[in-house]
Design a protein around this motif. Structure first.
Motif, PDB file in Angstrom:
ATOM      1  N   THR A 183     -19.032  -4.045   9.688  1.00  0.00           N
ATOM      2  CA  THR A 183     -18.743  -2.640   9.415  1.00  0.00           C
ATOM      3  C   THR A 183     -17.449  -2.190  10.097  1.00  0.00           C
ATOM      4  O   THR A 183     -16.706  -1.367   9.550  1.00  0.00           O
ATOM      5  CB  THR A 183     -19.906  -1.749   9.877  1.00  0.00           C
ATOM      6  OG1 THR A 183     -20.238  -2.057  11.249  1.00  0.00           O
ATOM      7  CG2 THR A 183     -21.132  -1.964   9.013  1.00  0.00           C
TER       8      THR A 183
ATOM      9  N   PHE B  18     -14.698  -3.492   7.810  1.00  0.00           N
ATOM     10  CA  PHE B  18     -14.603  -2.671   6.598  1.00  0.00           C
ATOM     11  C   PHE B  18     -13.943  -1.331   6.895  1.00  0.00           C
ATOM     12  O   PHE B  18     -13.142  -0.823   6.105  1.00  0.00           O
ATOM     13  CB  PHE B  18     -15.989  -2.444   5.991  1.00  0.00           C
ATOM     14  CG  PHE B  18     -16.629  -3.686   5.459  1.00  0.00           C
ATOM     15  CD1 PHE B  18     -15.866  -4.732   4.963  1.00  0.00           C
ATOM     16  CD2 PHE B  18     -18.010  -3.820   5.452  1.00  0.00           C
ATOM     17  CE1 PHE B  18     -16.447  -5.876   4.465  1.00  0.00           C
ATOM     18  CE2 PHE B  18     -18.617  -4.961   4.952  1.00  0.00           C
ATOM     19  CZ  PHE B  18     -17.836  -5.996   4.461  1.00  0.00           C
ATOM     20  N   GLY B  19     -14.285  -0.750   8.045  1.00  0.00           N
ATOM     21  CA  GLY B  19     -13.676   0.510   8.423  1.00  0.00           C
ATOM     22  C   GLY B  19     -12.180   0.397   8.652  1.00  0.00           C
ATOM     23  O   GLY B  19     -11.417   1.315   8.330  1.00  0.00           O
TER      24      GLY B  19
ATOM     25  N   TRP C 264     -18.122   4.027   8.055  1.00  0.00           N
ATOM     26  CA  TRP C 264     -18.265   2.634   8.505  1.00  0.00           C
ATOM     27  C   TRP C 264     -18.397   2.559  10.022  1.00  0.00           C
ATOM     28  O   TRP C 264     -19.186   1.764  10.556  1.00  0.00           O
ATOM     29  CB  TRP C 264     -17.057   1.818   8.052  1.00  0.00           C
ATOM     30  CG  TRP C 264     -17.047   1.438   6.603  1.00  0.00           C
ATOM     31  CD1 TRP C 264     -16.112   1.773   5.659  1.00  0.00           C
ATOM     32  CD2 TRP C 264     -18.022   0.636   5.930  1.00  0.00           C
ATOM     33  NE1 TRP C 264     -16.450   1.237   4.446  1.00  0.00           N
ATOM     34  CE2 TRP C 264     -17.615   0.529   4.574  1.00  0.00           C
ATOM     35  CE3 TRP C 264     -19.198   0.000   6.315  1.00  0.00           C
ATOM     36  CZ2 TRP C 264     -18.331  -0.189   3.624  1.00  0.00           C
ATOM     37  CZ3 TRP C 264     -19.926  -0.719   5.381  1.00  0.00           C
ATOM     38  CH2 TRP C 264     -19.491  -0.810   4.050  1.00  0.00           C
TER      39      TRP C 264
ATOM     40  N   PRO D  46      -4.511  -0.495   4.724  1.00  0.00           N
ATOM     41  CA  PRO D  46      -4.062   0.658   3.920  1.00  0.00           C
ATOM     42  C   PRO D  46      -3.438   1.785   4.733  1.00  0.00           C
ATOM     43  O   PRO D  46      -2.704   2.602   4.180  1.00  0.00           O
ATOM     44  CB  PRO D  46      -5.353   1.126   3.246  1.00  0.00           C
ATOM     45  CG  PRO D  46      -6.215  -0.088   3.182  1.00  0.00           C
ATOM     46  CD  PRO D  46      -5.913  -0.841   4.441  1.00  0.00           C
ATOM     47  N   ASP D  47      -3.733   1.844   6.051  1.00  0.00           N
ATOM     48  CA  ASP D  47      -3.122   2.886   6.886  1.00  0.00           C
ATOM     49  C   ASP D  47      -1.809   2.428   7.505  1.00  0.00           C
ATOM     50  O   ASP D  47      -1.341   3.014   8.480  1.00  0.00           O
ATOM     51  CB  ASP D  47      -4.101   3.345   7.970  1.00  0.00           C
ATOM     52  CG  ASP D  47      -4.569   2.196   8.850  1.00  0.00           C
ATOM     53  OD1 ASP D  47      -4.191   1.036   8.579  1.00  0.00           O
ATOM     54  OD2 ASP D  47      -5.320   2.445   9.814  1.00  0.00           O
TER      55      ASP D  47
ATOM     56  N   LEU E 250     -10.218  -1.485   7.107  1.00  0.00           N
ATOM     57  CA  LEU E 250      -9.556  -1.732   5.826  1.00  0.00           C
ATOM     58  C   LEU E 250      -9.681  -0.567   4.859  1.00  0.00           C
ATOM     59  O   LEU E 250      -9.381  -0.709   3.673  1.00  0.00           O
ATOM     60  CB  LEU E 250     -10.135  -3.006   5.181  1.00  0.00           C
ATOM     61  CG  LEU E 250      -9.800  -4.313   5.900  1.00  0.00           C
ATOM     62  CD1 LEU E 250     -10.632  -5.460   5.350  1.00  0.00           C
ATOM     63  CD2 LEU E 250      -8.313  -4.626   5.765  1.00  0.00           C
ATOM     64  N   THR E 251     -10.145   0.583   5.360  1.00  0.00           N
ATOM     65  CA  THR E 251     -10.272   1.773   4.520  1.00  0.00           C
ATOM     66  C   THR E 251      -9.552   2.946   5.172  1.00  0.00           C
ATOM     67  O   THR E 251      -9.184   2.889   6.353  1.00  0.00           O
ATOM     68  CB  THR E 251     -11.747   2.152   4.295  1.00  0.00           C
ATOM     69  OG1 THR E 251     -12.391   2.330   5.575  1.00  0.00           O
ATOM     70  CG2 THR E 251     -12.481   1.080   3.523  1.00  0.00           C
ATOM     71  N   VAL E 252      -9.379   3.994   4.408  1.00  0.00           N
ATOM     72  CA  VAL E 252      -8.742   5.219   4.921  1.00  0.00           C
ATOM     73  C   VAL E 252      -9.603   6.420   4.558  1.00  0.00           C
ATOM     74  O   VAL E 252     -10.507   6.323   3.721  1.00  0.00           O
ATOM     75  CB  VAL E 252      -7.321   5.400   4.332  1.00  0.00           C
ATOM     76  CG1 VAL E 252      -6.384   4.338   4.837  1.00  0.00           C
ATOM     77  CG2 VAL E 252      -7.369   5.407   2.808  1.00  0.00           C
TER      78      VAL E 252
ATOM     79  N   HIS F 123       0.826  -1.210   0.000  1.00  0.00           N
ATOM     80  CA  HIS F 123       0.000   0.000   0.000  1.00  0.00           C
ATOM     81  C   HIS F 123       0.860   1.260   0.000  1.00  0.00           C
ATOM     82  O   HIS F 123       0.436   2.312   0.488  1.00  0.00           O
ATOM     83  CB  HIS F 123      -0.942   0.033   1.211  1.00  0.00           C
ATOM     84  CG  HIS F 123      -1.842  -1.137   1.320  1.00  0.00           C
ATOM     85  ND1 HIS F 123      -2.749  -1.483   0.345  1.00  0.00           N
ATOM     86  CD2 HIS F 123      -1.994  -2.069   2.303  1.00  0.00           C
ATOM     87  CE1 HIS F 123      -3.411  -2.567   0.717  1.00  0.00           C
ATOM     88  NE2 HIS F 123      -2.974  -2.941   1.895  1.00  0.00           N
TER      89      HIS F 123
ATOM     90  N   VAL G 101     -14.275   7.807   4.644  1.00  0.00           N
ATOM     91  CA  VAL G 101     -15.109   6.606   4.531  1.00  0.00           C
ATOM     92  C   VAL G 101     -14.966   5.724   5.766  1.00  0.00           C
ATOM     93  O   VAL G 101     -15.919   5.056   6.187  1.00  0.00           O
ATOM     94  CB  VAL G 101     -14.745   5.824   3.252  1.00  0.00           C
ATOM     95  CG1 VAL G 101     -15.567   4.542   3.142  1.00  0.00           C
ATOM     96  CG2 VAL G 101     -14.955   6.686   2.023  1.00  0.00           C
ATOM     97  N   LYS G 102     -13.772   5.733   6.351  1.00  0.00           N
ATOM     98  CA  LYS G 102     -13.536   4.946   7.562  1.00  0.00           C
ATOM     99  C   LYS G 102     -14.541   5.297   8.662  1.00  0.00           C
ATOM    100  O   LYS G 102     -15.080   4.421   9.344  1.00  0.00           O
ATOM    101  CB  LYS G 102     -12.103   5.193   8.055  1.00  0.00           C
ATOM    102  CG  LYS G 102     -11.743   4.475   9.343  1.00  0.00           C
ATOM    103  CD  LYS G 102     -10.385   4.911   9.842  1.00  0.00           C
ATOM    104  CE  LYS G 102      -9.278   4.370   8.950  1.00  0.00           C
ATOM    105  NZ  LYS G 102      -9.070   2.913   9.161  1.00  0.00           N
TER     106      LYS G 102
END
Length: 253
Positions: A155, A158-159, A170, A107-108, A161-163, A36, A166-167
């Motif tokens: 949720t 999912f949060g 979730w 990703p973070d 795994l996002t940045v 990433h 959007v985090k």
């Protein structure tokens, strides 16, 4: 594939370098993993790994003892068997994490133990099933709360795994399902346990109380760990994995 083998044979130094890189990715040793776009990755220290091993041993012993007690009595087994599966599944998840698996790089640039979310996805509905049996609520009430629980865990994963913004979207979705669970445990299920009579009210109050208190800590830890990244992975392992998971999966009886 044949061309790759010939290439590796022709260039043993490069092949060895690629092999080390692949092994590093699989085993998880080292903090410099170019995934990433990460130059460094926040990973659990040797102390954090030791904590995972310790919790695995604790859960394995608890599972064995609870399984023996559940087999001795049919009456208590109705409640103890779901709890035995909870600690048994948790011990498998912790063995996965303690042995170096069950994680990905988020990703973070944090080590994210996905085995933890898979564990919660199975064990927390079992905990709710256990509480529902004690409270004497209907199967539909149990099913509804278990579905809310699954959505809450999903949720949260999912949060993680996002940045970006959007985090937090979730996280908000997860909190909606979380509040539904807390409200049901503290009101309708508690009233049902009281109406059931006997020892149900006191037993339910004790188990549900420790469950609600500890579950409130999880979204807070998530905010400062997977959310803002203020808590290191090792610190997160110490709080969430060792302390909270032990309290939730094996509350005092």
């Amino acid at each position: 594939m044949a061309s790759q083998v010939r290439s590796m044979s022709a260039d043993p130094v490069g092949a060895n370098s690629r092999l080390i890189q692949i092994t590093t990715m699989l085993v998880g040793e080292g903090a410099k993993l170019d995934v990433h776009g990460c130059k460094t990755v926040d990973m659990a220290s040797s102390f954090g790994k030791a904590l995972l091993e310790f919790v695995f041993i604790v859960f394995a012993c608890i599972t064995l003892l609870m399984g023996i007690n559940a087999a001795k009595s049919k009456a208590s087994g109705r409640v103890l068997f779901p709890a035995t599966f909870v600690t048994g599944i948790a011990s498998i998840a912790y063995f996965s994490m303690a042995s170096g698996g069950g994680w990905v790089i988020a990703p973070d640039c944090r080590q994210l133990f996905v085995a933890r979310y898979l564990d919660w996805l199975i064990t927390t509905p079992l905990l709710l099933l256990d509480l529902g049996l004690v409270a004497g609520v209907s199967r539909w009430d149990i099913m509804a709360l278990c579905l809310s629980d699954v959505l809450m865990i999903a949720t949260g994963a999912f949060g993680s795994l996002t940045v970006g913004n959007v985090k937090w979207v979730w996280w908000f979705f997860g909190m909606c399902w979380f509040l539904h669970i807390i409200f049901a445990l503290g009101k309708s299920w508690a009233e049902s346990a009281k109406a059931k009579g006997g020892d149900s009210a006191s037993v339910y109050s004790k188990i549900a109380g420790i469950t609600v208190i500890t579950w409130f800590c999880y979204p807070v830890v998530w905010v400062f760990a997977e959310g803002f990244g203020n808590f290191s992975v090792t610190f997160e392992v110490g709080i969430t994995f060792q302390s909270l998971d032990n309290l939730v999966s094996h509350p005092p009886s």
